[in-house]
Scaffold this motif. Structure first.
Motif, PDB file in Angstrom:
ATOM      1  N   LYS A 120      84.255 -11.784  40.688  1.00 28.29           N
ATOM      2  CA  LYS A 120      84.882 -13.199  39.981  1.00 28.29           C
ATOM      3  C   LYS A 120      83.901 -14.030  39.754  1.00 28.29           C
ATOM      4  O   LYS A 120      83.505 -14.659  38.796  1.00 28.29           O
ATOM      5  CB  LYS A 120      86.224 -13.402  40.389  1.00 28.29           C
ATOM      6  CG  LYS A 120      86.776 -14.494  39.728  1.00 28.29           C
ATOM      7  CD  LYS A 120      87.082 -14.117  38.049  1.00 28.29           C
ATOM      8  CE  LYS A 120      88.131 -15.149  37.263  1.00 28.29           C
ATOM      9  NZ  LYS A 120      88.300 -14.629  36.055  1.00 28.29           N
ATOM     10  N   ILE A 123      81.304 -12.432  37.367  1.00 30.89           N
ATOM     11  CA  ILE A 123      81.633 -12.283  36.141  1.00 30.89           C
ATOM     12  C   ILE A 123      82.762 -12.832  35.815  1.00 30.89           C
ATOM     13  O   ILE A 123      84.001 -12.389  35.802  1.00 30.89           O
ATOM     14  CB  ILE A 123      81.880 -10.495  35.967  1.00 30.89           C
ATOM     15  CG1 ILE A 123      80.646  -9.859  36.631  1.00 30.89           C
ATOM     16  CG2 ILE A 123      81.940 -10.111  34.277  1.00 30.89           C
ATOM     17  CD1 ILE A 123      81.095  -8.301  36.704  1.00 30.89           C
ATOM     18  N   SER A 124      82.680 -14.279  35.223  1.00 31.95           N
ATOM     19  CA  SER A 124      83.706 -14.971  35.142  1.00 31.95           C
ATOM     20  C   SER A 124      84.903 -14.689  34.086  1.00 31.95           C
ATOM     21  O   SER A 124      85.925 -14.961  34.001  1.00 31.95           O
ATOM     22  CB  SER A 124      83.523 -16.468  35.131  1.00 31.95           C
ATOM     23  OG  SER A 124      82.500 -16.692  33.834  1.00 31.95           O
ATOM     24  N   SER A 125      84.345 -13.833  33.233  1.00 28.07           N
ATOM     25  CA  SER A 125      85.214 -13.404  31.958  1.00 28.07           C
ATOM     26  C   SER A 125      86.298 -12.448  32.280  1.00 28.07           C
ATOM     27  O   SER A 125      87.234 -12.141  31.637  1.00 28.07           O
ATOM     28  CB  SER A 125      84.225 -13.061  30.870  1.00 28.07           C
ATOM     29  OG  SER A 125      83.356 -11.747  31.283  1.00 28.07           O
ATOM     30  N   LEU A 126      86.128 -11.657  33.358  1.00 27.94           N
ATOM     31  CA  LEU A 126      87.091 -10.695  33.818  1.00 27.94           C
ATOM     32  C   LEU A 126      88.529 -10.981  33.901  1.00 27.94           C
ATOM     33  O   LEU A 126      88.643 -12.353  34.486  1.00 27.94           O
ATOM     34  CB  LEU A 126      86.608  -9.996  35.226  1.00 27.94           C
ATOM     35  CG  LEU A 126      85.301  -8.984  35.016  1.00 27.94           C
ATOM     36  CD1 LEU A 126      85.239  -8.396  36.405  1.00 27.94           C
ATOM     37  CD2 LEU A 126      85.596  -7.903  34.082  1.00 27.94           C
ATOM     38  N   THR A 127      89.520 -10.450  33.457  1.00 32.33           N
ATOM     39  CA  THR A 127      90.887 -10.801  33.825  1.00 32.33           C
ATOM     40  C   THR A 127      91.016 -10.374  35.454  1.00 32.33           C
ATOM     41  O   THR A 127      90.306  -9.768  36.132  1.00 32.33           O
ATOM     42  CB  THR A 127      91.705 -10.008  33.080  1.00 32.33           C
ATOM     43  OG1 THR A 127      91.470  -8.496  33.261  1.00 32.33           O
ATOM     44  CG2 THR A 127      91.582 -10.084  31.438  1.00 32.33           C
ATOM     45  N   TYR A 160      75.753  -6.536  36.091  1.00 28.33           N
ATOM     46  CA  TYR A 160      76.403  -6.857  34.692  1.00 28.33           C
ATOM     47  C   TYR A 160      75.523  -7.904  34.206  1.00 28.33           C
ATOM     48  O   TYR A 160      75.431  -7.927  32.866  1.00 28.33           O
ATOM     49  CB  TYR A 160      77.921  -7.503  35.211  1.00 28.33           C
ATOM     50  CG  TYR A 160      78.720  -7.644  33.956  1.00 28.33           C
ATOM     51  CD1 TYR A 160      79.563  -6.748  33.392  1.00 28.33           C
ATOM     52  CD2 TYR A 160      78.571  -8.792  33.419  1.00 28.33           C
ATOM     53  CE1 TYR A 160      80.239  -7.216  32.239  1.00 28.33           C
ATOM     54  CE2 TYR A 160      79.307  -9.253  32.489  1.00 28.33           C
ATOM     55  CZ  TYR A 160      80.300  -8.519  31.792  1.00 28.33           C
ATOM     56  OH  TYR A 160      80.920  -8.733  30.804  1.00 28.33           O
ATOM     57  N   LYS A 164      74.463  -5.882  30.932  1.00 28.27           N
ATOM     58  CA  LYS A 164      75.715  -5.824  30.080  1.00 28.27           C
ATOM     59  C   LYS A 164      75.169  -6.012  28.581  1.00 28.27           C
ATOM     60  O   LYS A 164      75.604  -5.211  27.668  1.00 28.27           O
ATOM     61  CB  LYS A 164      76.677  -6.776  30.344  1.00 28.27           C
ATOM     62  CG  LYS A 164      78.005  -6.449  29.472  1.00 28.27           C
ATOM     63  CD  LYS A 164      78.618  -5.275  29.479  1.00 28.27           C
ATOM     64  CE  LYS A 164      79.779  -5.271  28.948  1.00 28.27           C
ATOM     65  NZ  LYS A 164      79.855  -5.179  27.280  1.00 28.27           N
ATOM     66  N   SER A 171      82.974  -1.581  26.672  1.00 32.65           N
ATOM     67  CA  SER A 171      83.964  -2.562  27.270  1.00 32.65           C
ATOM     68  C   SER A 171      83.247  -2.795  28.789  1.00 32.65           C
ATOM     69  O   SER A 171      82.193  -2.258  29.156  1.00 32.65           O
ATOM     70  CB  SER A 171      85.279  -2.018  27.410  1.00 32.65           C
ATOM     71  OG  SER A 171      85.399  -1.083  28.105  1.00 32.65           O
ATOM     72  N   ASP A 172      83.734  -3.934  29.406  1.00 31.53           N
ATOM     73  CA  ASP A 172      83.568  -4.326  30.887  1.00 31.53           C
ATOM     74  C   ASP A 172      83.872  -3.007  31.633  1.00 31.53           C
ATOM     75  O   ASP A 172      82.987  -2.691  32.550  1.00 31.53           O
ATOM     76  CB  ASP A 172      84.130  -5.291  31.387  1.00 31.53           C
ATOM     77  CG  ASP A 172      83.680  -6.743  30.682  1.00 31.53           C
ATOM     78  OD1 ASP A 172      82.732  -6.728  30.003  1.00 31.53           O
ATOM     79  OD2 ASP A 172      84.494  -7.782  30.924  1.00 31.53           O
TER      80      ASP A 172
END
Length: 276
Positions: A120, A123-127, A160, A164, A171-172
């Motif tokens: 997290k 990769i702060s954008s992850l749900t 990532y 990326k 997609s992630d």
């Protein structure tokens, strides 16, 4: 011998006779007491030894009883840290950690949640679901490549950030699956391990800026490990990328393509082979 002397002798004999019986009892009692003291001493010594054993057993028992408490404390601490990053589905994350630690040996719940924190953070954008799946995939890759979930999580998060954008159409999770497959296949193909392949992080953005595909980077890094460590391979490959264009000109060869991008390694090797 006079009468007086005979009298004294008889008195002494009587005293001896009178005392000899009790003295025998006293001697026997004393001997029994000494024997009893010896036995007590031996028993006490045995008790001391038993006490040491019992103390050791007690410490082991205490440690065994304390282990779940420590594990719970570590898990709650890791959950708290994860919460500070904005993850809200903490129950789901803890369940994912429980499922993973129950399936794969060598990783406990706290390790998994700490790894999720690293994911997290990188990769702060992850749900929340994405963090759980990314962490799970990192852990599976770690197991498959004989690495630790901490090492592999760091590699996934860094990878990532580096790669990326090169795979924007993915997609992630598709990227994560591709990255996992690439690392695992490289380890299998070149007989190395995840810790050594993690050296791909040392390449930073240089290889990606040179438009070198991830699969080519992994292949070159894996092949170099036949004669050197992963970190050394990463350093030497990075140095090659920085000086390849200049080196090509010195040799009278063109290592850059029409778009002023470094040609692939197979193309460069073909040029070298043709000339030499």
């Amino acid at each position: 011998m006079g009468f007086e002397s005979l009298y004294k002798l008889s008195v002494i004999m009587q005293v001896v006779d009178s005392v000899s019986g009790p003295m025998q009892h006293i001697g026997q009692a004393t001997q029994n007491s000494v024997s009893g003291i010896d036995k007590l001493s031996q028993s006490f010594s045995a008790m001391q030894k038993t006490g040491v054993v019992m103390t050791g057993a007690g410490l082991q028992l205490a440690e065994a009883l304390a282990a779940p408490v420590t594990a719970t404390f570590d898990t709650k601490r890791a959950i708290s840290e994860l919460s500070s990053l904005g993850v809200e589905q903490l129950g789901m994350m803890e369940q994912a950690a429980t499922d993973f630690s129950s399936t794969w040996a060598g990783t406990n719940k706290a390790d998994f949640i700490t790894a999720a924190y690293d994911i997290k953070s990188g990769i702060s954008s992850l749900t929340d679901e994405g963090v759980a799946k990314f962490t799970e995939l990192s852990g599976i890759t770690a197991t498959a490549t004989k690495s630790s979930i901490a090492t592999m999580t760091s590699l996934f998060a860094t990878g990532y950030g580096i790669y990326k954008d090169y795979y924007q159409d993915m997609s992630d999770m598709e990227f994560a699956e591709m990255f996992s497959s690439g690392i695992s296949e490289s380890v299998k193909q070149f007989k190395t391990n995840g810790n050594e392949m993690a050296a791909i992080q040392t390449l930073g953005a240089s290889a990606t800026n040179a438009q070198v595909p991830l699969e080519e980077q992994l292949s070159i890094l894996g092949m170099l490990q036949a004669t050197m460590s992963g970190s050394e391979a990463g350093t030497k490959y990075n140095a090659f990328l920085r000086s390849a264009a200049k080196g090509g000109k010195a040799l009278g060869l063109e290592f850059m393509d029409a778009n002023n991008q470094l040609k692939s390694m197979p193309e460069i090797l073909d040029l070298l082979h043709s000339k030499f």
